[in-house]
Design an enzyme around this catalytic site. Sequence first.
Site, PDB file in Angstrom:
ATOM      1  N   LYS A  13      42.458  52.398  68.143  1.00 47.59           N
ATOM      2  CA  LYS A  13      41.793  51.147  67.764  1.00 47.59           C
ATOM      3  C   LYS A  13      42.828  50.078  67.375  1.00 47.59           C
ATOM      4  O   LYS A  13      42.784  48.963  67.877  1.00 47.59           O
ATOM      5  CB  LYS A  13      40.840  51.381  66.570  1.00 47.59           C
ATOM      6  CG  LYS A  13      39.777  52.441  66.833  1.00 47.59           C
ATOM      7  CD  LYS A  13      38.851  52.620  65.649  1.00 47.59           C
ATOM      8  CE  LYS A  13      39.501  53.231  64.418  1.00 47.59           C
ATOM      9  NZ  LYS A  13      39.970  54.627  64.594  1.00 47.59           N
ATOM     10  N   ARG A  88      31.736  51.671  59.037  1.00 49.68           N
ATOM     11  CA  ARG A  88      31.869  53.123  59.253  1.00 49.68           C
ATOM     12  C   ARG A  88      30.681  53.894  58.721  1.00 49.68           C
ATOM     13  O   ARG A  88      30.690  55.126  58.770  1.00 49.68           O
ATOM     14  CB  ARG A  88      33.103  53.653  58.524  1.00 49.68           C
ATOM     15  CG  ARG A  88      34.351  53.278  59.206  1.00 49.68           C
ATOM     16  CD  ARG A  88      35.515  53.995  58.582  1.00 49.68           C
ATOM     17  NE  ARG A  88      36.661  53.195  58.871  1.00 49.68           N
ATOM     18  CZ  ARG A  88      37.820  53.667  59.278  1.00 49.68           C
ATOM     19  NH1 ARG A  88      37.998  54.955  59.390  1.00 49.68           N
ATOM     20  NH2 ARG A  88      38.805  52.864  59.541  1.00 49.68           N
ATOM     21  N   ARG A 127      52.356  59.917  64.987  1.00 51.56           N
ATOM     22  CA  ARG A 127      52.345  58.488  64.644  1.00 51.56           C
ATOM     23  C   ARG A 127      53.345  58.180  63.530  1.00 51.56           C
ATOM     24  O   ARG A 127      53.458  58.922  62.548  1.00 51.56           O
ATOM     25  CB  ARG A 127      50.954  58.057  64.191  1.00 51.56           C
ATOM     26  CG  ARG A 127      50.959  56.601  63.687  1.00 51.56           C
ATOM     27  CD  ARG A 127      49.619  55.974  63.580  1.00 51.56           C
ATOM     28  NE  ARG A 127      48.721  56.664  62.674  1.00 51.56           N
ATOM     29  CZ  ARG A 127      47.454  56.336  62.504  1.00 51.56           C
ATOM     30  NH1 ARG A 127      46.941  55.338  63.186  1.00 51.56           N
ATOM     31  NH2 ARG A 127      46.697  57.005  61.670  1.00 51.56           N
ATOM     32  N   ARG A 160      52.037  58.257  57.617  1.00 52.69           N
ATOM     33  CA  ARG A 160      50.979  58.026  56.629  1.00 52.69           C
ATOM     34  C   ARG A 160      50.557  59.344  56.001  1.00 52.69           C
ATOM     35  O   ARG A 160      50.446  60.356  56.676  1.00 52.69           O
ATOM     36  CB  ARG A 160      49.757  57.368  57.316  1.00 52.69           C
ATOM     37  CG  ARG A 160      49.888  55.874  57.458  1.00 52.69           C
ATOM     38  CD  ARG A 160      48.866  55.233  58.373  1.00 52.69           C
ATOM     39  NE  ARG A 160      47.503  55.689  58.222  1.00 52.69           N
ATOM     40  CZ  ARG A 160      46.475  55.199  58.935  1.00 52.69           C
ATOM     41  NH1 ARG A 160      46.688  54.227  59.817  1.00 52.69           N
ATOM     42  NH2 ARG A 160      45.256  55.655  58.773  1.00 52.69           N
ATOM     43  N   ARG A 171      39.012  63.477  57.815  1.00 53.34           N
ATOM     44  CA  ARG A 171      38.632  62.189  58.411  1.00 53.34           C
ATOM     45  C   ARG A 171      37.738  62.397  59.625  1.00 53.34           C
ATOM     46  O   ARG A 171      36.788  61.664  59.852  1.00 53.34           O
ATOM     47  CB  ARG A 171      39.877  61.401  58.817  1.00 53.34           C
ATOM     48  CG  ARG A 171      40.587  60.784  57.633  1.00 53.34           C
ATOM     49  CD  ARG A 171      42.031  60.478  57.943  1.00 53.34           C
ATOM     50  NE  ARG A 171      42.223  59.406  58.889  1.00 53.34           N
ATOM     51  CZ  ARG A 171      43.374  59.154  59.501  1.00 53.34           C
ATOM     52  NH1 ARG A 171      44.430  59.917  59.256  1.00 53.34           N
ATOM     53  NH2 ARG A 171      43.474  58.143  60.350  1.00 53.34           N
TER      54      ARG A 171
HETATM   55  P1  AP5 Z   1      46.271  53.936  66.520  1.00 53.10           P
HETATM   56  O1  AP5 Z   1      46.141  52.724  67.376  1.00 53.10           O
HETATM   57  O2  AP5 Z   1      47.038  53.819  65.251  1.00 53.10           O
HETATM   58  O3  AP5 Z   1      44.824  54.597  66.286  1.00 53.10           O
HETATM   59  P2  AP5 Z   1      43.625  54.162  65.347  1.00 53.10           P
HETATM   60  O4  AP5 Z   1      42.376  54.452  66.083  1.00 53.10           O
HETATM   61  O5  AP5 Z   1      43.830  52.754  64.848  1.00 53.10           O
HETATM   62  O6  AP5 Z   1      43.822  55.231  64.225  1.00 53.10           O
HETATM   63  P3  AP5 Z   1      43.703  55.137  62.638  1.00 53.10           P
HETATM   64  O7  AP5 Z   1      44.146  56.461  62.123  1.00 53.10           O
HETATM   65  O8  AP5 Z   1      44.436  53.941  62.080  1.00 53.10           O
HETATM   66  O9  AP5 Z   1      42.198  54.955  62.456  1.00 53.10           O
HETATM   67  P4  AP5 Z   1      41.412  55.311  61.220  1.00 53.10           P
HETATM   68  O10 AP5 Z   1      40.123  54.657  61.550  1.00 53.10           O
HETATM   69  O11 AP5 Z   1      41.333  56.722  60.878  1.00 53.10           O
HETATM   70  O12 AP5 Z   1      42.290  54.663  60.046  1.00 53.10           O
HETATM   71  P5  AP5 Z   1      42.259  53.226  59.341  1.00 53.10           P
HETATM   72  O13 AP5 Z   1      43.628  52.765  59.161  1.00 53.10           O
HETATM   73  O14 AP5 Z   1      41.284  52.319  59.995  1.00 53.10           O
HETATM   74  O15 AP5 Z   1      46.902  55.099  67.421  1.00 53.10           O
HETATM   75  C1  AP5 Z   1      47.178  56.364  66.862  1.00 53.10           C
HETATM   76  C2  AP5 Z   1      48.486  56.932  67.472  1.00 53.10           C
HETATM   77  O16 AP5 Z   1      48.291  57.170  68.856  1.00 53.10           O
HETATM   78  C3  AP5 Z   1      49.676  55.943  67.377  1.00 53.10           C
HETATM   79  O17 AP5 Z   1      50.842  56.689  67.215  1.00 53.10           O
HETATM   80  C4  AP5 Z   1      49.664  55.247  68.741  1.00 53.10           C
HETATM   81  O18 AP5 Z   1      50.953  54.796  69.091  1.00 53.10           O
HETATM   82  C5  AP5 Z   1      49.165  56.375  69.645  1.00 53.10           C
HETATM   83  N1  AP5 Z   1      48.348  55.902  70.765  1.00 53.10           N
HETATM   84  C6  AP5 Z   1      47.318  55.008  70.730  1.00 53.10           C
HETATM   85  N2  AP5 Z   1      46.825  54.807  71.969  1.00 53.10           N
HETATM   86  C7  AP5 Z   1      47.542  55.612  72.811  1.00 53.10           C
HETATM   87  C8  AP5 Z   1      47.501  55.859  74.211  1.00 53.10           C
HETATM   88  N3  AP5 Z   1      46.608  55.250  75.022  1.00 53.10           N
HETATM   89  N4  AP5 Z   1      48.388  56.749  74.735  1.00 53.10           N
HETATM   90  C9  AP5 Z   1      49.290  57.388  73.927  1.00 53.10           C
HETATM   91  N5  AP5 Z   1      49.376  57.203  72.593  1.00 53.10           N
HETATM   92  C10 AP5 Z   1      48.516  56.326  72.034  1.00 53.10           C
HETATM   93  O19 AP5 Z   1      41.616  53.632  57.922  1.00 53.10           O
HETATM   94  C11 AP5 Z   1      42.357  54.438  57.028  1.00 53.10           C
HETATM   95  C12 AP5 Z   1      41.494  54.790  55.846  1.00 53.10           C
HETATM   96  O20 AP5 Z   1      41.067  53.597  55.139  1.00 53.10           O
HETATM   97  C13 AP5 Z   1      40.176  55.525  56.170  1.00 53.10           C
HETATM   98  O21 AP5 Z   1      40.354  56.919  56.364  1.00 53.10           O
HETATM   99  C14 AP5 Z   1      39.367  55.221  54.901  1.00 53.10           C
HETATM  100  O22 AP5 Z   1      39.804  55.995  53.816  1.00 53.10           O
HETATM  101  C15 AP5 Z   1      39.754  53.775  54.608  1.00 53.10           C
HETATM  102  N6  AP5 Z   1      38.844  52.867  55.300  1.00 53.10           N
HETATM  103  C16 AP5 Z   1      39.144  52.012  56.331  1.00 53.10           C
HETATM  104  N7  AP5 Z   1      38.055  51.359  56.739  1.00 53.10           N
HETATM  105  C17 AP5 Z   1      37.027  51.803  55.949  1.00 53.10           C
HETATM  106  C18 AP5 Z   1      35.638  51.528  55.916  1.00 53.10           C
HETATM  107  N8  AP5 Z   1      35.084  50.652  56.786  1.00 53.10           N
HETATM  108  N9  AP5 Z   1      34.880  52.162  54.988  1.00 53.10           N
HETATM  109  C19 AP5 Z   1      35.417  53.022  54.112  1.00 53.10           C
HETATM  110  N10 AP5 Z   1      36.738  53.352  54.108  1.00 53.10           N
HETATM  111  C20 AP5 Z   1      37.525  52.743  55.019  1.00 53.10           C
END
Ligand code: AP5
Length: 215
Positions: A13, A88, A127, A160, A171
């Site tokens: 994402k 979410r 990552r 992270r 998660r």
């Molecule tokens: P990346 O692009 O970083 O993936 P992502 O989907 O953004 O993953 P996240 O772990 O950031 O999502 P998340 O939703 O769990 O965490 P968030 O930060 O939003 O890609 C991942 C890896 O794969 C990278 O190394 C990248 O280079 C690689 N990659 C990507 N695409 C690729 C491809 N096509 N080919 C090869 N490699 C690839 O949230 C973190 C925390 O915050 C949550 O767990 C929660 O505690 C809190 N939080 C955030 N939003 C909320 C909410 N709305 N409500 C409540 N708590 C929340």
Amino acid sequence: MKFLIMGPPGAGKGSQAARIKNHLDITSISTGQMFRDAYKAGDPIGIKAMTYIEDGNLVDDKTTNNIVWQRLTSDEQLENFILDGYPRTVNQAKALDDMLDKLDTKLDGVLNILISEDVLFERMEQRRVCKDCGATYHLTFKPPIKEGVCDVCGGALYQRQDDKHESVKNRLEIYKNKTKPLLDYYDKKGILYNINGMQSFENVHEDIMLVLEDL
Ligand code: AP5
């Protein structure tokens, strides 16, 4: 244009939101990144949020809805945005509908990036993220030019805490129980678009741009 980018942890994402931002005049809003930035700044909201985040739990709906509302109404009203990682929960989705009603606007689409569980765990393991600017790397598919150093700003790269195996498992469970039901919610509204996330960064981006051209 106003849309969401959804998918399980590690679906890509954030990586895709950054690419879209480079191609379109659009603001990317990641609730996860907002919490991490608030933590880094010593803001009490960020410090509280990190106690949930490190174990892979969701931050409570009220806090999360508030930071999104503040962001959507800060400065001038945003005309174009991507919401990454929000909503979410069903409560958050309803709160977002209310916010958009108040702003007299609506969502144009919801992009849902699909990947398998095996790939998801591998991506989290590999990552690395920049401490300073938040840029994201993958040790195999998108390594930094210099090991441990961000290509963009020269900051140090780290893993992270919530990318550790146990947190990722948690998660993923939370995603299945609380976030996945939202796909049905948006499908019924006729605005859900599935994207195959198990392709190169470029091909995923191309598929997304094809959807966005038709919105
Ligand atoms: P990346 O692009 O970083 O993936 P992502 O989907 O953004 O993953 P996240 O772990 O950031 O999502 P998340 O939703 O769990 O965490 P968030 O930060 O939003 O890609 C991942 C890896 O794969 C990278 O190394 C990248 O280079 C690689 N990659 C990507 N695409 C690729 C491809 N096509 N080919 C090869 N490699 C690839 O949230 C973190 C925390 O915050 C949550 O767990 C929660 O505690 C809190 N939080 C955030 N939003 C909320 C909410 N709305 N409500 C409540 N708590 C929340």
